[in-house]
Enzyme design. Sequence first.
Site, short mmCIF file in Angstrom:
data_model
loop_
_atom_site.label_atom_id
_atom_site.label_comp_id
_atom_site.label_asym_id
_atom_site.label_seq_id
_atom_site.Cartn_x
_atom_site.Cartn_y
_atom_site.Cartn_z
N TRP A 189 3.41 -17.85 -26.11
CA TRP A 189 4.66 -17.85 -25.47
C TRP A 189 5.43 -16.61 -25.65
CZ3 TRP A 189 9.59 -17.39 -28.18
CH2 TRP A 189 10.69 -17.88 -27.00
N HIS A 190 5.24 -15.74 -26.69
CA HIS A 190 5.88 -14.43 -27.10
C HIS A 190 5.43 -13.29 -26.14
CE1 HIS A 190 7.02 -16.49 -30.94
NE2 HIS A 190 7.98 -15.76 -30.95
N GLY A 191 4.45 -13.43 -25.52
CA GLY A 191 3.93 -12.42 -24.39
C GLY A 191 2.28 -12.35 -24.53
#
Lengths: 77, 523
Positions: B344-346
């Site tokens: 989710w952070h990238g």
Amino acid sequence: MDRYAVIDKLMEVFADTFDDDEIAYRDDLTAADVAEWDSLSNIRFMVAVEQAFGRKFSIGDWQNLKQLGDLVNLLAV
Amino acid sequence: MAFNSYGFALLFLPIVFALYRLAALLRGPGARLLVVIAAGLVFYALACAWALPVLLISLVGNYAVAGRIAATQGTTQRGWLIFGVTANVAALVIYKFTGFFGANLALVMPGFMAAGGAASRLWRELALPLGISFFTFQQISLLVDVARGLVPQLRPLTYLASILFFPYLVSGPITYYREFAPQIEAEPRDWLRNGITGITLFSVGLFKKTLLADSLILWVDPMFADVATGKSPVAVQAWVMVAGFLMQMYFDFSGYSDMAAGVARLFGVRLPLNFYSPMRVTSIMDWWRRWHMSLGRFVNDYIFQSLALPLTRKAVMRGHGRWGVMVLGVLMPTAVSMLVIGAWHGGRWTYIVFGLLHAVYMVVAEAWLFWRKKNRKHKGAAAPSRLDHVRGHVLTILCVLVALVPFRAADMASALRIWGAMVGFNGSAVWLPWPVMAPVGAGLVAVELAAALFIVYALPNTAQWLDRLDPSLPFAGGDKVSRGPFGWRWRAGLGWGLLTGAALMLGLTFVSRGANSFVYFSF
């Protein structure tokens, strides 16, 4: 199924899941009152209840329950 | 526009608040909601105007799908839910992972991805619409909640306000529609109490951000930048920079969260907590209950539970033993949840590794706890002692620090250099010659770290300190967490009032120092 029979059967499942024979039934019993009742044992409890009563509930049904009494109401229907 | 800017604190917020009060006085609920919606759109346009169409498409599309989910049942409803969730996830994946897939394709198939070719243009890094990770998760939670029957009525203005509410629009905390709607629709009361709580939370958050986080970043950032150029730290430096980053990120993100909660409270809305003394935990499960709580809660409610219930049913029905149920119903969903948190952070390998490490931690910890509980019952062993708690705490923080290395490092090569240094590959003696230390000095680094550790270990957290003001939505595990040796509690009076004022003035003064962006704005 009448309410008392539901409670009897439910508390058997309850004692088995949380390994706690001491806890007495209360309508307003919640996870906060039982040391062993965390999110993981909660899932086991949900499935054990479904098994014992031969019913299947959605996550929405489960999330709508605020206390043990609500579950009894759901099962007694 | 960031909360820690003069434009926001001295212009945007006062104007929006005045309009909101005016609308409440003269017009009523519809007008109040319109003010919130307009403020959200202006706030977003000022911060990231080019992405406004993306936000608008998300709003219209999700409202339409939510309407279909509410109006249908059975398999049709399920179909709409799957369509809606898939579309939201696809949007996230496209924006966050296209460049990542491209870079990895280029490694595997260099010919196909030749520079300047059609493929390399297609699979390039895309600019990220601000806040997309946060508002997309809120949309998903709404769609699922409508399907689960937890949202009795979806009114268009309330819906728009629930996504566009500017206090959490771009960086959370991820707040559910069912939590937000009843609060914003209720007739606003307690303006004074809400005002005091809001300003106090905002002041504490600003202080944490501009004084604490922005001081630590002065030496944390250059150290990581130096490692990214190929230099290797020695053992002490490696540990100090990672611990420094943990403190910096904590004060940055918990400061942001306090400010978001404070701004929201001015409008009569209490938000869910994001932090609850995460540095004082005794297990990794506890860590995820008390660090970035609104994300952990989302993952638990919508990913873990959606996987765990059907998988546990399957395991029980097939007659797998206790361990079988544990592996299928708990460990697998846990691992998936942690990987999702990482990704989710990238789209970077470093975030994937971060998620993978936490997946391993959680699976090992859950399995260990399960095994020990079973054993304790059979052999009648004692309950965990105080020493067990200390051990658990040290091990948890060590694990967190180790996983934080790839989270912050520029790439995996830098992460490996830092890990190497942490276990002593580069020796342990040379401290001062490292160039970036010169302007700050080891003495100041030590003082700052000690002060930060004192705050997180000894002082009550913001929610505990302000408990008389009900600063947030309730958190079930909060009662069990100690307030620390001082046990300070806010009460109305001159002392705390002056202190809050001082925090606000200092916070505002230090805004001008720069480092304006919050860590979590980039996710």
